[in-house]
Design a protein around this motif. Structure first.
Motif, PDB file in Angstrom:
ATOM      1  N   SER A 103       0.900  -1.569  -0.160  1.00 29.44           N
ATOM      2  CA  SER A 103      -0.112   0.149  -0.264  1.00 29.44           C
ATOM      3  C   SER A 103       1.134   0.953   0.185  1.00 29.44           C
ATOM      4  O   SER A 103       2.014   1.442   0.027  1.00 29.44           O
ATOM      5  CB  SER A 103      -1.314   0.158   1.110  1.00 29.44           C
ATOM      6  OG  SER A 103      -0.539   1.009   2.600  1.00 29.44           O
ATOM      7  N   LEU A 104       0.016   2.328  -0.376  1.00 34.71           N
ATOM      8  CA  LEU A 104       0.599   3.879   0.094  1.00 34.71           C
ATOM      9  C   LEU A 104       0.047   4.099   0.663  1.00 34.71           C
ATOM     10  O   LEU A 104      -1.433   4.284   0.093  1.00 34.71           O
ATOM     11  CB  LEU A 104       0.547   4.233  -1.448  1.00 34.71           C
ATOM     12  CG  LEU A 104       0.899   5.948  -1.545  1.00 34.71           C
ATOM     13  CD1 LEU A 104       2.336   6.245  -0.798  1.00 34.71           C
ATOM     14  CD2 LEU A 104       0.632   6.648  -2.830  1.00 34.71           C
ATOM     15  N   CYS A 105       0.267   4.741   2.287  1.00 32.30           N
ATOM     16  CA  CYS A 105      -0.863   5.347   2.813  1.00 32.30           C
ATOM     17  C   CYS A 105      -0.157   6.401   3.546  1.00 32.30           C
ATOM     18  O   CYS A 105       1.135   6.805   3.222  1.00 32.30           O
ATOM     19  CB  CYS A 105      -1.117   4.076   4.212  1.00 32.30           C
ATOM     20  SG  CYS A 105       0.934   3.759   4.860  1.00 32.30           S
ATOM     21  N   ILE A 106      -1.397   7.240   4.422  1.00 29.15           N
ATOM     22  CA  ILE A 106      -1.144   9.190   4.616  1.00 29.15           C
ATOM     23  C   ILE A 106      -1.260   8.707   5.880  1.00 29.15           C
ATOM     24  O   ILE A 106      -2.303   7.839   6.103  1.00 29.15           O
ATOM     25  CB  ILE A 106      -0.823   9.840   3.424  1.00 29.15           C
ATOM     26  CG1 ILE A 106      -2.440   9.627   3.374  1.00 29.15           C
ATOM     27  CG2 ILE A 106      -0.080  10.275   2.662  1.00 29.15           C
ATOM     28  CD1 ILE A 106      -3.093  11.109   2.876  1.00 29.15           C
ATOM     29  N   ILE A 107      -0.501   8.812   6.911  1.00 33.42           N
ATOM     30  CA  ILE A 107      -1.144   9.208   8.591  1.00 33.42           C
ATOM     31  C   ILE A 107      -1.054  10.125   9.629  1.00 33.42           C
ATOM     32  O   ILE A 107       0.324  11.029   9.121  1.00 33.42           O
ATOM     33  CB  ILE A 107      -0.313   8.253   9.243  1.00 33.42           C
ATOM     34  CG1 ILE A 107      -0.354   6.146   8.104  1.00 33.42           C
ATOM     35  CG2 ILE A 107      -0.579   7.755  10.654  1.00 33.42           C
ATOM     36  CD1 ILE A 107       0.804   5.737   8.987  1.00 33.42           C
TER      37      ILE A 107
END
Length: 239
Positions: free
Chosen positions: A133-137
């Motif tokens: 995945s490509l995730c932002i947090i």
């Protein structure tokens, strides 16, 4: 996964998914430069402290691109929401992890890291199986706008093609010199422009102003155009 506490993490096609993951195992070491540079830009585009490119393996999740979580390199699959992202076709979004924690993974990890928001797009193999995945947090609750969600999807397609290309290069695939020069030029120009767009957003001092909102919409549109251009170029060299 030998001892599964959260069985909802396993898709029905897990065996096929793990087979599709095999070509990417050459990338299963944290901190690879191209992905670190990429997620750094992604974090700045969304004005968010943490961005990751992950590979979801049988028992763990490895972050091959990591911005903002320097101590997180490889974590248990049951401790990472990236394990949840690969289950979904579209955007995976948890807007307030304190009020509504993710029940498919260990909720105490998000609490321990003081995480408030998570959004991700699955990265898929050519067969369409979720490999990462490509995730932002963020550390506070948040909600992506439709334009931000579309941008994250486009950037995930870029990350997906970067995965394919880097995996091929790691096993000896060689681009013709002219094609490599063209690709390097397009990649560098696109990433440099995306960096500029991210920096301009951070310099903006009036986020509620009407003019600023119009500018931000234009900025996101340009970022999407650059991401789509980059995706097409990466795709072309591997077709």
């Amino acid at each position: 996964m030998d001892s599964l506490k959260y069985p909802g993490l396993l898709p029905s096609h897990e065996h096929e998914r793990l087979e599709a993951l095999q070509p990417y195992q050459v990338l299963g070491t944290p901190g690879q430069e191209v992905f670190n540079d990429f997620v750094s830009i992604v974090a700045r585009l969304f004005d968010i402290p943490i961005a990751l490119v992950s590979l979801v393996r049988a028992d763990d999740v490895v972050f091959i691109g990591n911005e903002g979580l320097p101590d997180a390199q490889v974590v248990s699959r049951e401790d990472s929401m990236c394990s949840v992202a690969i289950l979904h076709e579209g955007l995976t979004e948890f807007r307030d992890l304190v009020a509504q924690p993710c029940e498919l993974v260990n909720p105490f990890v998000a609490q321990h890291l003081n995480l408030g928001f998570y959004a991700a797009q699955a990265l898929r193999s050519p067969e369409g199986l979720g490999v990462g995945s490509l995730c932002i947090i963020d550390r506070r609750p948040r909600q992506l706008t439709p334009a931000e969600g579309a941008l994250l999807k486009d950037l995930a397609l870029v990350a997906q093609e970067l995965l394919r290309l880097q995996a091929a290069l790691a096993t000896g695939f060689q681009l013709p010199e002219a094609l490599r020069a063209r690709l390097d030029g397009v990649v560098q120009q696109s990433l440099s422009r995306l960096t500029t767009l991210a920096e301009l957003h951070q310099w903006d001092a009036a986020p509620a102003a009407e003019d600023t909102q119009r500018y931000d919409a234009s900025r996101l549109d340009e970022a999407r155009f650059l991401a789509q251009t980059l995706y097409r170029e990466l795709r072309a060299v591997q077709s």
